[in-house]
Design a protein around this motif. Structure first.
Motif, PDB file in Angstrom:
ATOM      1  N   PRO A 114       0.816  -1.217   0.000  1.00  0.00           N
ATOM      2  CA  PRO A 114       0.000   0.000   0.000  1.00  0.00           C
ATOM      3  C   PRO A 114       0.849   1.265   0.000  1.00  0.00           C
ATOM      4  O   PRO A 114       1.880   1.344   0.669  1.00  0.00           O
ATOM      5  CB  PRO A 114      -0.809  -0.122   1.302  1.00  0.00           C
ATOM      6  CG  PRO A 114       0.018  -0.999   2.186  1.00  0.00           C
ATOM      7  CD  PRO A 114       0.708  -1.967   1.272  1.00  0.00           C
ATOM      8  N   ALA A 115       0.394   2.241  -0.756  1.00  0.00           N
ATOM      9  CA  ALA A 115       1.049   3.551  -0.833  1.00  0.00           C
ATOM     10  C   ALA A 115       0.019   4.552  -1.348  1.00  0.00           C
ATOM     11  O   ALA A 115      -0.895   4.178  -2.090  1.00  0.00           O
ATOM     12  CB  ALA A 115       2.260   3.501  -1.763  1.00  0.00           C
ATOM     13  N   PRO A 116       0.138   5.826  -0.978  1.00  0.00           N
ATOM     14  CA  PRO A 116      -0.828   6.837  -1.428  1.00  0.00           C
ATOM     15  C   PRO A 116      -0.541   7.270  -2.864  1.00  0.00           C
ATOM     16  O   PRO A 116      -0.116   8.400  -3.129  1.00  0.00           O
ATOM     17  CB  PRO A 116      -0.612   7.979  -0.430  1.00  0.00           C
ATOM     18  CG  PRO A 116       0.829   7.860  -0.047  1.00  0.00           C
ATOM     19  CD  PRO A 116       1.116   6.382  -0.026  1.00  0.00           C
ATOM     20  N   VAL A 117      -0.780   6.376  -3.783  1.00  0.00           N
ATOM     21  CA  VAL A 117      -0.485   6.626  -5.192  1.00  0.00           C
ATOM     22  C   VAL A 117      -1.773   6.960  -5.942  1.00  0.00           C
ATOM     23  O   VAL A 117      -2.883   6.770  -5.434  1.00  0.00           O
ATOM     24  CB  VAL A 117       0.221   5.415  -5.841  1.00  0.00           C
ATOM     25  CG1 VAL A 117       1.571   5.189  -5.196  1.00  0.00           C
ATOM     26  CG2 VAL A 117      -0.628   4.150  -5.728  1.00  0.00           C
ATOM     27  N   SER A 118      -1.626   7.433  -7.156  1.00  0.00           N
ATOM     28  CA  SER A 118      -2.764   7.859  -7.957  1.00  0.00           C
ATOM     29  C   SER A 118      -3.652   6.669  -8.330  1.00  0.00           C
ATOM     30  O   SER A 118      -3.240   5.502  -8.259  1.00  0.00           O
ATOM     31  CB  SER A 118      -2.269   8.539  -9.231  1.00  0.00           C
ATOM     32  OG  SER A 118      -1.653   7.579 -10.082  1.00  0.00           O
ATOM     33  N   GLU A 119      -4.858   6.971  -8.748  1.00  0.00           N
ATOM     34  CA  GLU A 119      -5.769   5.913  -9.188  1.00  0.00           C
ATOM     35  C   GLU A 119      -5.209   5.192 -10.411  1.00  0.00           C
ATOM     36  O   GLU A 119      -5.381   3.973 -10.551  1.00  0.00           O
ATOM     37  CB  GLU A 119      -7.146   6.511  -9.475  1.00  0.00           C
ATOM     38  CG  GLU A 119      -7.851   7.017  -8.227  1.00  0.00           C
ATOM     39  CD  GLU A 119      -9.255   7.533  -8.498  1.00  0.00           C
ATOM     40  OE1 GLU A 119      -9.970   6.900  -9.314  1.00  0.00           O
ATOM     41  OE2 GLU A 119      -9.639   8.555  -7.908  1.00  0.00           O
TER      42      GLU A 119
END
Length: 361
Positions: A258-263
């Motif tokens: 998990p990582a706060p990456v784009s859709e």
């Protein structure tokens, strides 16, 4: 003998070409000539670019791998998200699993393939867990080349290393990545260019993982389960990785951390499920699992690389999952693995010093 082999490999690199008996199949030569000079002794030998001296980093990152005498049962492979997110010493502490984190920064799946092929000549694991974060990246990204030194410079000179370098790097880079003196070459470039950065925050007792401390402000994040429609550049390498695993009796597992990456980036990683279903391979999409990760507290930067708290959560989940699914020996009471218990003591002391739980920093 090693000096003779070096000369032979140098001559092979100079004459190069696909007609040589050691040349790889054309399908394996992805991007070998993109944007580079064909002459090995061109201006590449004297350009003052910010290369990094890898000597001290090699011992921290891969020294324990090549010196380890006992079996390593699990490889964790991939990008810096694995490098920061999976802690072998905590797997050892909690499950007795002997694991190594072979991940490197900016590692394309083609590079993962070559690392796997070379690493299994030293240790043949029962399970290889493969990161799909760079499934969208081709192998001929020039900005990733310097990071490849971190692995290749640690590997002894051999025909197998020669094949790997030829497979993943353009011809103009072969000499620098093949020859032992590339370490010294990189050193004087570092001195003249003023570059001196620590490639990895590893120590030998970490078994390949690194520890980066702090808290970052994550990028905006919205989860999507959509899947990219078109085939991605890394899929062919993933297929070869799975084939290499199976032909060597290794269980392959695909993984997205998990990582706060784009859709869009999530859609690309979600596409690994199609490949996993087709080939009958597990795909651990940890975006959707109950890992307990909180991007606001568990990451050290805005890209979602894990700090020690985040790494502990991911490692705990992975340890439980692996232990339930595979017959992995608990080596903690095995006298042959006594050195691992010593490394655990070193790791826990290091973590307590650099990331004290009470401070929250």
């Amino acid at each position: 003998m090693k000096r003779i082999l070096s000369v032979v490999l140098l001559l092979l690199a100079v004459v190069g070409g696909q007609d040589h008996p050691l040349a790889l199949h054309p399908a394996e030569h992805r991007g070998l000539e993109v944007g580079h000079h064909n002459q090995l002794f061109s201006d590449q030998r004297v350009r003052l670019v910010p290369r990094m001296n890898t000597g001290k980093h090699l011992e921290r990152k891969f020294g324990s791998f090549f010196s380890e005498k006992q079996d390593i049962d699990v490889f964790f492979m991939g990008t810096s998200h694995v490098l920061d997110g999976v802690t072998p010493m905590e797997l050892w502490r909690d499950y007795g699993i002997s694991a190594y984190n072979t991940a490197t920064s900016s590692e394309t799946l083609g590079m993962t393939e070559q690392i796997l092929k070379l690493c299994i000549q030293t240790h043949k694991p029962k399970v290889a867990v493969i990161d799909v974060y760079y499934i969208d990246k081709p192998d001929d990204l020039e900005w990733t080349y310097s990071y490849r030194h971190l692995f290749f410079d640690a590997v002894p000179l051999s025909p197998a290393k020669f094949d790997a370098v030829r497979a993943i790097l353009p011809k103009g880079e072969w000499l620098e990545f093949m020859m032992p003196f590339s370490l010294y070459h990189s050193r004087w470039e570092e001195l003249l260019s003023g570059q001196s950065a620590r490639l990895v925050d590893c120590e030998p007792f970490m078994m390949g993982s690194e520890m980066r401390v702090g808290h970052g402000d994550p990028l905006p994040y919205t989860r999507t389960h959509d899947v990219a429609a078109d085939e991605l550049p890394g899929e062919a390498a993933l297929r070869r990785i799975i084939d290499t695993c199976r032909s060597n009796g290794i269980e392959p597992v695909l993984m997205a951390l998990p990582a706060p990456v784009s859709e869009e980036e999530q859609m690309e990683m979600n596409r690994a499920q199609l490949l996993a279903d087709e080939l009958g391979v597990p795909f651990l999409n940890l975006f959707d699992e109950a890992t307990g990760i909180d991007f606001t507290t568990d990451c050290y930067d805005y890209l979602g690389h894990m700090n020690p708290d985040g790494a502990t959560k991911l490692t705990a989940f992975l340890g439980a999952w692996l232990s339930e699914r595979y017959e992995l020996t608990d080596h903690r009471t095995d006298a042959a693995y006594a050195a691992w218990n010593e490394k655990l003591e070193q790791y826990e002391a290091y973590r307590a010093e650099h990331w004290p739980a009470a401070s929250g920093t």
